[in-house]
Design a protein around this motif. Structure first.
Motif, PDB file in Angstrom:
ATOM      1  N   ALA A 117       0.480  -0.985  -0.103  1.00 19.25           N
ATOM      2  CA  ALA A 117      -0.387   0.093  -0.060  1.00 19.25           C
ATOM      3  C   ALA A 117       0.677   1.083  -0.075  1.00 19.25           C
ATOM      4  CB  ALA A 117      -0.491   0.401   1.334  1.00 19.25           C
ATOM      5  N   VAL A 118       1.838   0.946   0.731  1.00 11.50           N
ATOM      6  CA  VAL A 118       3.113   2.278   0.757  1.00 11.50           C
ATOM      7  C   VAL A 118       3.251   2.445  -1.150  1.00 11.50           C
ATOM      8  CG1 VAL A 118       3.876   2.137   2.747  1.00 11.50           C
ATOM      9  CG2 VAL A 118       4.629   1.648   0.487  1.00 11.50           C
ATOM     10  N   LEU A 119       2.798   2.048  -1.785  1.00 13.40           N
ATOM     11  CA  LEU A 119       3.071   2.528  -3.738  1.00 13.40           C
ATOM     12  C   LEU A 119       2.153   3.137  -3.659  1.00 13.40           C
ATOM     13  CD1 LEU A 119       4.618  -1.601  -4.626  1.00 13.40           C
ATOM     14  CD2 LEU A 119       5.428   0.532  -4.457  1.00 13.40           C
ATOM     15  N   LEU A 120       0.743   3.293  -3.113  1.00 14.54           N
ATOM     16  CA  LEU A 120      -0.020   4.267  -2.978  1.00 14.54           C
ATOM     17  C   LEU A 120       0.315   6.165  -3.019  1.00 14.54           C
ATOM     18  CD1 LEU A 120      -3.116   2.402  -1.997  1.00 14.54           C
ATOM     19  CD2 LEU A 120      -2.777   3.420  -4.340  1.00 14.54           C
ATOM     20  N   PHE A 121       1.582   6.135  -2.628  1.00 11.19           N
ATOM     21  CA  PHE A 121       1.895   7.662  -2.194  1.00 11.19           C
ATOM     22  C   PHE A 121       2.810   7.979  -2.576  1.00 11.19           C
ATOM     23  CE2 PHE A 121       0.619   5.417   1.793  1.00 11.19           C
ATOM     24  CZ  PHE A 121      -0.330   7.015   2.766  1.00 11.19           C
ATOM     25  N   MET A 122       3.281   7.113  -4.187  1.00 13.24           N
ATOM     26  CA  MET A 122       4.500   6.989  -5.092  1.00 13.24           C
ATOM     27  C   MET A 122       4.083   8.150  -6.090  1.00 13.24           C
ATOM     28  SD  MET A 122       7.046   5.104  -3.828  1.00 13.24           S
ATOM     29  CE  MET A 122       6.204   5.900  -2.616  1.00 13.24           C
ATOM     30  N   ASP A 123       4.660   8.951  -6.978  1.00  7.11           N
ATOM     31  CA  ASP A 123       4.011   9.846  -8.175  1.00  7.11           C
ATOM     32  C   ASP A 123       3.795   8.955  -9.686  1.00  7.11           C
ATOM     33  OD1 ASP A 123       4.613  12.012  -6.310  1.00  7.11           O
ATOM     34  OD2 ASP A 123       6.594  12.307  -6.629  1.00  7.11           O
ATOM     35  N   ILE A 124       4.799   7.505  -9.735  1.00  8.98           N
ATOM     36  CA  ILE A 124       4.527   7.137 -11.160  1.00  8.98           C
ATOM     37  C   ILE A 124       3.200   6.393 -10.837  1.00  8.98           C
ATOM     38  CG2 ILE A 124       5.862   5.254 -12.449  1.00  8.98           C
ATOM     39  CD1 ILE A 124       8.424   5.823 -11.053  1.00  8.98           C
ATOM     40  N   VAL A 125       2.359   6.414 -11.904  1.00 10.36           N
ATOM     41  CA  VAL A 125       0.825   5.840 -11.579  1.00 10.36           C
ATOM     42  C   VAL A 125       0.722   4.634 -12.178  1.00 10.36           C
ATOM     43  CG1 VAL A 125      -1.424   6.054 -13.127  1.00 10.36           C
ATOM     44  CG2 VAL A 125       0.196   7.874 -12.285  1.00 10.36           C
ATOM     45  N   PRO A 126       1.338   4.328 -12.408  1.00 14.98           N
ATOM     46  CA  PRO A 126       1.414   2.180 -12.504  1.00 14.98           C
ATOM     47  C   PRO A 126       1.887   1.643 -11.498  1.00 14.98           C
ATOM     48  CG  PRO A 126       2.912   2.913 -14.183  1.00 14.98           C
ATOM     49  CD  PRO A 126       3.124   3.980 -13.817  1.00 14.98           C
ATOM     50  N   VAL A 127       3.137   2.518 -10.569  1.00 15.88           N
ATOM     51  CA  VAL A 127       3.495   1.830  -9.435  1.00 15.88           C
ATOM     52  C   VAL A 127       2.607   1.813  -8.720  1.00 15.88           C
ATOM     53  CG1 VAL A 127       5.192   2.208  -7.617  1.00 15.88           C
ATOM     54  CG2 VAL A 127       5.382   2.489  -9.699  1.00 15.88           C
ATOM     55  N   GLN A 128       1.521   3.197  -8.685  1.00 17.67           N
ATOM     56  CA  GLN A 128       0.692   3.050  -7.610  1.00 17.67           C
ATOM     57  C   GLN A 128      -0.226   1.984  -7.810  1.00 17.67           C
ATOM     58  OE1 GLN A 128      -1.044   7.377  -8.390  1.00 17.67           O
ATOM     59  NE2 GLN A 128       0.712   7.984  -7.510  1.00 17.67           N
ATOM     60  N   VAL A 129      -0.643   1.791  -9.007  1.00 21.44           N
ATOM     61  CA  VAL A 129      -2.042   1.049  -9.275  1.00 21.44           C
ATOM     62  C   VAL A 129      -1.693   0.097  -8.876  1.00 21.44           C
ATOM     63  CG1 VAL A 129      -2.954  -0.345 -11.488  1.00 21.44           C
ATOM     64  CG2 VAL A 129      -2.597   3.041 -11.340  1.00 21.44           C
ATOM     65  N   PHE A 130      -0.537  -0.798  -9.542  1.00 22.00           N
ATOM     66  CA  PHE A 130       0.533  -2.102  -8.166  1.00 22.00           C
ATOM     67  C   PHE A 130      -0.198  -2.004  -6.875  1.00 22.00           C
ATOM     68  CE2 PHE A 130       3.840  -4.686  -7.106  1.00 22.00           C
ATOM     69  CZ  PHE A 130       3.978  -5.959  -7.951  1.00 22.00           C
ATOM     70  N   GLY A 131       0.631  -1.260  -6.512  1.00 27.18           N
ATOM     71  CA  GLY A 131       0.497  -1.211  -5.685  1.00 27.18           C
ATOM     72  C   GLY A 131      -0.885  -1.084  -4.838  1.00 27.18           C
ATOM     73  N   GLY A 132      -2.328  -1.060  -5.346  1.00 27.83           N
ATOM     74  CA  GLY A 132      -3.392  -0.955  -4.519  1.00 27.83           C
ATOM     75  C   GLY A 132      -3.877  -2.298  -5.483  1.00 27.83           C
ATOM     76  N   LEU A 133      -3.677  -2.260  -6.265  1.00 25.11           N
ATOM     77  CA  LEU A 133      -3.611  -3.691  -6.522  1.00 25.11           C
ATOM     78  C   LEU A 133      -3.752  -5.405  -5.531  1.00 25.11           C
ATOM     79  CD1 LEU A 133      -5.794  -5.632  -8.669  1.00 25.11           C
ATOM     80  CD2 LEU A 133      -2.909  -5.896  -9.820  1.00 25.11           C
ATOM     81  N   ILE A 134      -1.886  -4.926  -5.293  1.00 27.49           N
ATOM     82  CA  ILE A 134      -1.959  -6.093  -5.112  1.00 27.49           C
ATOM     83  C   ILE A 134      -2.171  -6.559  -2.722  1.00 27.49           C
ATOM     84  CG2 ILE A 134      -0.003  -7.591  -4.167  1.00 27.49           C
ATOM     85  CD1 ILE A 134      -0.509  -7.539  -6.357  1.00 27.49           C
ATOM     86  N   ALA A 135      -2.576  -5.051  -2.433  1.00 30.52           N
ATOM     87  CA  ALA A 135      -2.800  -4.191  -1.190  1.00 30.52           C
ATOM     88  C   ALA A 135      -3.746  -5.121  -1.068  1.00 30.52           C
ATOM     89  CB  ALA A 135      -3.464  -3.437  -0.685  1.00 30.52           C
ATOM     90  N   PHE A 136      -5.070  -4.882  -1.910  1.00 36.02           N
ATOM     91  CA  PHE A 136      -6.496  -5.511  -2.540  1.00 36.02           C
ATOM     92  C   PHE A 136      -6.783  -6.867  -2.526  1.00 36.02           C
ATOM     93  CE2 PHE A 136     -10.457  -6.896  -5.221  1.00 36.02           C
ATOM     94  CZ  PHE A 136     -11.002  -6.428  -4.095  1.00 36.02           C
ATOM     95  N   GLY A 137      -5.802  -7.255  -3.329  1.00 30.23           N
ATOM     96  CA  GLY A 137      -5.858  -9.076  -3.277  1.00 30.23           C
ATOM     97  C   GLY A 137      -5.079 -10.000  -2.393  1.00 30.23           C
ATOM     98  N   THR A 138      -4.174  -9.442  -1.740  1.00 25.61           N
ATOM     99  CA  THR A 138      -4.153  -9.063  -0.280  1.00 25.61           C
ATOM    100  C   THR A 138      -4.814  -9.832   0.953  1.00 25.61           C
ATOM    101  OG1 THR A 138      -2.058  -8.764  -0.473  1.00 25.61           O
ATOM    102  CG2 THR A 138      -2.245  -9.379   2.472  1.00 25.61           C
TER     103      THR A 138
END
Length: 568
Positions: A117-138
């Motif tokens: 979820a900390v990736l949601l605070f990044m500036d690069i959009v694909p990294v944000q999406v990836f972080g949110g996706l895996i956090a939800f899946g977990t």
């Protein structure tokens, strides 16, 4: 990358299924684990697509990550088999298992979710999406772990469980006995273990200081690939395949028609061409020099910038009448206030453009000109991407360090125990990054992203070990040493099973033709196995060394004395 994920995801699933079946020898349990993983993948990818997000390179790796994270449910199966062998009552074993592992599994899920979820605070959009996706899946994985898996366990025939649970005991199982011996090293020799760990830590810090941060997209292909072969050949024969720009800008009209400005551009080009990474440069000064030479019977003496602004203006006007408009527009603007210097680079390393920018700044300082110099082009984009990812990951790693410590403190209800559980996972990460520094592997985007994720994944083992140790010690009132050895052998077996399954899922990436996937696979495989080993080895040593600080009341001397030798 998209093709590889389409191939590797099902292969990773098959490897996990085979490994689970080999561990537990029960088809229903193996299917349950894979069903949980598949449900989480379908929910997560369905949410991604339903929300209108494109499937990019980062999110395409989500299925493999979610399948690997699903392996944390292995602790439920591991404990269930032990409980069933002791009780021979399936429903009682299920209830006791969920009661024993529910708290550590909840907090490991929280830690993993936070790490992504900390990736949601990044500036690069694909990294944000990836972080949110895996956090939800977990989160989805844990919901199914506490509902679907216990439900399936009730349907498994007891005769099948009896056969599979025959060897699930600390006395009979070889892996449990091995883990007990490993735990005994830290328990019986805590000072020596801690000293060896400290020496390894110092070595790792030296290696970490040697890490080189760099991004090179072409280097993502192996040297034998067509892309690398073609790039090498073109760089050898031509000016360079990576293109950067330096835009020289003034506020004065017709500034670039001045001989001083032209000669300054020419000097900047010659200065840049002294860099090993630069193959060729080009600017409006090259057009002016060439026209001047052609109009003087191709005499090399006139391969220079004309001495007057009028001559330069006439040459450029003549060229604009005889060439495509784009030819001149590529190197100078219509008002002649901006000039664009083309810089062809022999490498796609992000550092190459950094060298160009530094060299231009040094030249401008040595030969001041009433103009600014700004970088641009694909090579500069690569540099910005490299620095943005690094900056994001430093921020993300800092956030993850804080969040993981808070989660550990909540899980253990003690900052002291959180600090003890913190040390092995930090040690693991530093050791791996130390190896990265010593072998000279560039620290690029895939590895920098994993620096955040590794904390969330590696902390799982510490939560399981410390939680089950304290639980067992409170239930039995036994001596400290025996409780540590029990934890190393019984929950420790679940920890190693989890690590092996996680590593198995990512091991397939080590056979990819792309070097980032190889690096990610090697990184995660080594991290999980090393983290599991260090958890079982160093946590007992740290607990023994800090027992007077960790426990509210001093442990009785009788409970600290090593038990009689029993082959451990």
């Amino acid at each position: 990358m998209f093709k590889l994920m389409g191939i590797f995801s099902p292969i990773a699933g098959l490897i996990m299924f085979a490994a689970i079946q080999l561990m537990f020898r029960n088809l229903a349990l193996s299917v349950a684990m894979m069903a949980v993983a598949m449900a989480a993948i379908l929910w997560s990818m369905g949410l991604l697509i339903g929300a209108g997000f494109p499937v990019h390179i980062m999110s395409s790796m989500a299925p493999v990550f979610l399948m690997a994270i699903a392996t944390d449910s292995i602790h439920i199966f591991n404990e269930f088999y032990f409980r069933y062998r002791e009780r021979h009552d399936k429903l009682a074993a299920i209830r006791e298992t969920m009661q024993a592992v529910s708290r550590p599994v909840r907090y490991t899920a929280l830690a993993t979710t936070a790490g992504f979820a900390v990736l949601l605070f990044m500036d690069i959009v694909p990294v944000q999406v990836f972080g949110g996706l895996i956090a939800f899946g977990t989160v989805v994985l844990r919901l199914f772990s506490f509902s679907l898996i216990p439900a399936i366990l009730t349907f498994v025939k007891e005769e099948n469980i009896v056969r599979a649970a025959e060897h699930e005991s600390i006395e009979l199982d070889r892996s449990a006995r091995f883990l007990r011996r490993v735990g005994a090293i830290g328990t019986d020799h805590p000072r020596v273990t801690a000293l060896v760990g400290f020496c390894l830590l110092l070595t790792a810090l030296v290696g970490t200081s040697k890490i080189h941060v760099n991004n090179n997209m072409v280097a993502w292909f192996k040297q034998s690939s067509e892309i690398r072969v073609a790039d090498t050949a073109m760089n050898a024969a031509l000016g360079g395949t990576s293109l950067g720009y330096l835009v020289v800008e003034s506020t004065a009209a017709d500034f670039m028609k001045q001989p001083e400005a032209m000669r300054w551009l020419e000097g900047l080009q010659r200065h840049l061409e002294t860099l090993p990474v630069v193959g060729k440069t080009f600017s409006v000064a090259d057009y002016v020099k060439r026209i001047n030479r052609v109009l003087h019977d191709d005499a090399s003496l006139f391969d220079t910038v004309p001495p007057t602004q009028d001559s330069i203006g006439q040459y450029l006007f003549l060229f604009s009448m005889s060439a495509k408009p784009a030819d001149l527009d590529n190197v100078v603007d219509p008002a002649f206030q901006k000039a664009n210097v083309w810089v062809q680079l022999k490498t796609w390393d992000a550092d190459a453009m950094r060298q160009v920018i530094d060299a231009a700044a040094a030249y401008q300082q040595a030969y001041p000109l009433a103009a600014s110099v700004k970088p641009a082009g694909i090579a500069y984009f690569n540099l910005v991407w490299n620095d943005e990812v690094l900056g994001d990951m430093v921020l993300g790693l800092g956030l993850a360090l804080v969040v993981v410590f808070v989660i550990l403190a909540l899980a253990f209800r003690s900052a002291r125990w959180a600090l003890v559980g913190y040390i092995p996972l930090l040690f693991t990460i530093l050791l791996i990054y130390g190896v990265v520094g010593f072998i000279g592997k560039d620290f690029d985007m895939p590895l920098s992203v994993l620096s955040c994720l590794s904390l969330g994944m590696a902390v799982d083992f510490a939560i399981h070990f410390v939680s089950r140790f304290r639980q067992h010690l409170a239930e039995t009132g036994g001596d400290l040493r025996e409780a540590l050895l029990w934890t190393a052998a019984r929950p420790g077996k679940g920890i190693f099973r989890n690590a092996l399954l996680f590593a198995a899922a990512f091991s397939v990436m080590m056979f990819a033709p792309l070097t980032p996937y190889i690096a990610v696979g090697a990184f995660i495989v080594s991290m999980m196995l090393l983290s599991a080993l260090l958890t079982v080895l160093f946590l007992p040593a740290l607990i023994m060394l800090g027992r007077g600080w960790l426990f509210d009341q001093p442990m009785p001397a009788a409970k600290l004395a090593p038990a009689p030798a029993q082959g451990d």
